[in-house]
Motif scaffolding. Structure first.
Motif, PDB file in Angstrom:
ATOM      1  N   UNK A  20       0.955  -1.451  -0.390  1.00  0.00           N
ATOM      2  CA  UNK A  20       0.068   0.260   0.023  1.00  0.00           C
ATOM      3  C   UNK A  20       0.623   1.619  -0.132  1.00  0.00           C
ATOM      4  N   UNK A  21       2.288   1.373   0.875  1.00  0.00           N
ATOM      5  CA  UNK A  21       3.198   2.519   0.420  1.00  0.00           C
ATOM      6  C   UNK A  21       3.280   2.339  -0.426  1.00  0.00           C
ATOM      7  N   UNK A  22       3.765   1.222  -1.281  1.00  0.00           N
ATOM      8  CA  UNK A  22       4.351   1.964  -2.403  1.00  0.00           C
ATOM      9  C   UNK A  22       3.158   2.347  -4.025  1.00  0.00           C
ATOM     10  N   UNK A  23       2.005   2.113  -3.464  1.00  0.00           N
ATOM     11  CA  UNK A  23       1.603   2.852  -4.558  1.00  0.00           C
ATOM     12  C   UNK A  23       0.868   3.961  -4.016  1.00  0.00           C
ATOM     13  N   UNK A  24       0.981   4.555  -2.762  1.00  0.00           N
ATOM     14  CA  UNK A  24       0.584   5.999  -2.782  1.00  0.00           C
ATOM     15  C   UNK A  24       1.553   7.188  -4.134  1.00  0.00           C
ATOM     16  N   UNK A  25       0.773   8.043  -4.073  1.00  0.00           N
ATOM     17  CA  UNK A  25       1.153   8.915  -4.908  1.00  0.00           C
ATOM     18  C   UNK A  25       2.567   9.688  -4.057  1.00  0.00           C
ATOM     19  N   UNK A  26       2.117  10.156  -3.728  1.00  0.00           N
ATOM     20  CA  UNK A  26       3.603  10.361  -2.723  1.00  0.00           C
ATOM     21  C   UNK A  26       4.805   9.172  -2.645  1.00  0.00           C
ATOM     22  N   UNK A  27       5.095   8.358  -2.815  1.00  0.00           N
ATOM     23  CA  UNK A  27       5.931   6.745  -2.924  1.00  0.00           C
ATOM     24  C   UNK A  27       5.642   7.518  -4.330  1.00  0.00           C
ATOM     25  N   UNK A  28       5.624   7.036  -5.063  1.00  0.00           N
ATOM     26  CA  UNK A  28       5.999   6.941  -6.266  1.00  0.00           C
ATOM     27  C   UNK A  28       6.302   8.234  -7.001  1.00  0.00           C
ATOM     28  N   UNK A  29       6.298   9.036  -6.824  1.00  0.00           N
ATOM     29  CA  UNK A  29       6.682  10.200  -7.034  1.00  0.00           C
ATOM     30  C   UNK A  29       8.494  10.453  -6.594  1.00  0.00           C
ATOM     31  N   UNK A  30       8.409  10.224  -5.254  1.00  0.00           N
ATOM     32  CA  UNK A  30       9.329   9.661  -4.185  1.00  0.00           C
ATOM     33  C   UNK A  30      10.275   8.834  -5.434  1.00  0.00           C
ATOM     34  N   UNK A  31       9.470   7.571  -5.566  1.00  0.00           N
ATOM     35  CA  UNK A  31      10.335   6.491  -6.285  1.00  0.00           C
ATOM     36  C   UNK A  31      11.349   7.261  -7.824  1.00  0.00           C
ATOM     37  N   UNK A  32       9.721   7.829  -8.325  1.00  0.00           N
ATOM     38  CA  UNK A  32      10.164   8.753 -10.278  1.00  0.00           C
ATOM     39  C   UNK A  32      11.675   9.310  -9.768  1.00  0.00           C
ATOM     40  N   UNK A  33      11.485  10.635  -8.638  1.00  0.00           N
ATOM     41  CA  UNK A  33      12.238  11.865  -9.027  1.00  0.00           C
ATOM     42  C   UNK A  33      14.248  11.172  -8.095  1.00  0.00           C
ATOM     43  N   UNK A  34      13.695   9.990  -7.043  1.00  0.00           N
ATOM     44  CA  UNK A  34      15.577  10.012  -6.140  1.00  0.00           C
ATOM     45  C   UNK A  34      16.395  10.032  -7.015  1.00  0.00           C
ATOM     46  N   UNK A  35      16.591   9.309  -8.554  1.00  0.00           N
ATOM     47  CA  UNK A  35      17.382   8.592  -9.568  1.00  0.00           C
ATOM     48  C   UNK A  35      18.386   9.569  -9.819  1.00  0.00           C
ATOM     49  N   UNK A  36      17.822  10.841 -10.067  1.00  0.00           N
ATOM     50  CA  UNK A  36      18.299  12.171 -10.234  1.00  0.00           C
ATOM     51  C   UNK A  36      19.525  12.499  -9.486  1.00  0.00           C
ATOM     52  N   UNK A  37      19.683  12.548  -8.300  1.00  0.00           N
ATOM     53  CA  UNK A  37      20.383  13.086  -7.063  1.00  0.00           C
ATOM     54  C   UNK A  37      21.249  11.790  -6.659  1.00  0.00           C
ATOM     55  N   UNK A  38      21.070  10.598  -6.880  1.00  0.00           N
ATOM     56  CA  UNK A  38      21.943   9.123  -6.447  1.00  0.00           C
ATOM     57  C   UNK A  38      23.125   8.670  -6.847  1.00  0.00           C
ATOM     58  N   UNK A  39      23.737   8.074  -6.035  1.00  0.00           N
ATOM     59  CA  UNK A  39      24.996   7.768  -6.845  1.00  0.00           C
ATOM     60  C   UNK A  39      24.531   6.290  -6.608  1.00  0.00           C
ATOM     61  N   UNK A  40      24.315   5.741  -6.166  1.00  0.00           N
ATOM     62  CA  UNK A  40      23.674   4.145  -5.601  1.00  0.00           C
ATOM     63  C   UNK A  40      22.824   3.958  -4.368  1.00  0.00           C
ATOM     64  N   UNK A  41      22.331   2.784  -4.692  1.00  0.00           N
ATOM     65  CA  UNK A  41      21.472   2.945  -3.977  1.00  0.00           C
ATOM     66  C   UNK A  41      21.101   1.694  -3.359  1.00  0.00           C
ATOM     67  N   UNK A  42      21.203   0.563  -2.049  1.00  0.00           N
ATOM     68  CA  UNK A  42      21.276  -1.394  -1.134  1.00  0.00           C
ATOM     69  C   UNK A  42      20.212  -0.587  -0.503  1.00  0.00           C
ATOM     70  N   UNK A  43      19.311  -2.105  -1.145  1.00  0.00           N
ATOM     71  CA  UNK A  43      18.276  -2.348  -0.380  1.00  0.00           C
ATOM     72  C   UNK A  43      18.226  -3.667   0.265  1.00  0.00           C
ATOM     73  N   UNK A  44      17.395  -3.681   1.572  1.00  0.00           N
ATOM     74  CA  UNK A  44      17.656  -4.485   2.002  1.00  0.00           C
ATOM     75  C   UNK A  44      16.133  -5.426   2.876  1.00  0.00           C
ATOM     76  N   UNK A  45      15.910  -6.154   2.400  1.00  0.00           N
ATOM     77  CA  UNK A  45      14.721  -6.936   3.362  1.00  0.00           C
ATOM     78  C   UNK A  45      14.638  -7.539   4.396  1.00  0.00           C
ATOM     79  N   UNK A  46      13.674  -7.293   4.913  1.00  0.00           N
ATOM     80  CA  UNK A  46      14.142  -7.530   6.906  1.00  0.00           C
ATOM     81  C   UNK A  46      12.825  -8.871   7.086  1.00  0.00           C
TER      82      UNK A  46
END
Length: 105
Positions: A69-95
């Motif tokens: 549900x979090x991933x489907x929210x408009x504010x989260x989708x905007x974050x995911x779409x816009x964040x790439x321009x600022x990143x050198x790298x990203x690492x995700x660990x699911x828990x």
């Protein structure tokens, strides 16, 4: 413990300007999370000591459905779409939550 589902995300940012823009982006996103996501139990952004271009997010959800549900929210989708321009790298660990004490703010 509950069916809690969490993740830790480590973002390396390109430079100081990217860090400022990324911080503004997550601040807008956090407003939406706080107002609209009861299944998001914890969503904390950290800047590690001595690492000004790193951000670490700790996220804990009531269950996998709350994360979805979090991933489907408009504010989260905007974050995911816009964040790439600022990143050198990203690492995700699911828990998968085993045990613990919940954080209270």
């Amino acid at each position: 413990m509950s069916d809690g589902f969490g993740l830790v995300v480590r973002f390396a940012l390109r430079d100081d300007l990217a860090a400022r823009e990324f911080d503004a982006l997550w601040a807008r996103t956090l407003d939406g999370i706080t107002a609209n996501e009861p299944g998001t139990l914890t969503y904390v952004i950290h800047r590690p000591e001595g690492e000004p271009l790193t951000r670490v997010f700790y996220e804990l959800y009531a269950d996998r459905a709350a994360f979805d549900a979090h991933e489907a929210q408009p504010h989260t989708r905007r974050f995911l779409a816009e964040r790439e321009q600022y990143l050198a790298s990203v690492e995700v660990t699911f828990l998968d939550v085993i045990a613990g004490k919940g954080a209270v703010q």
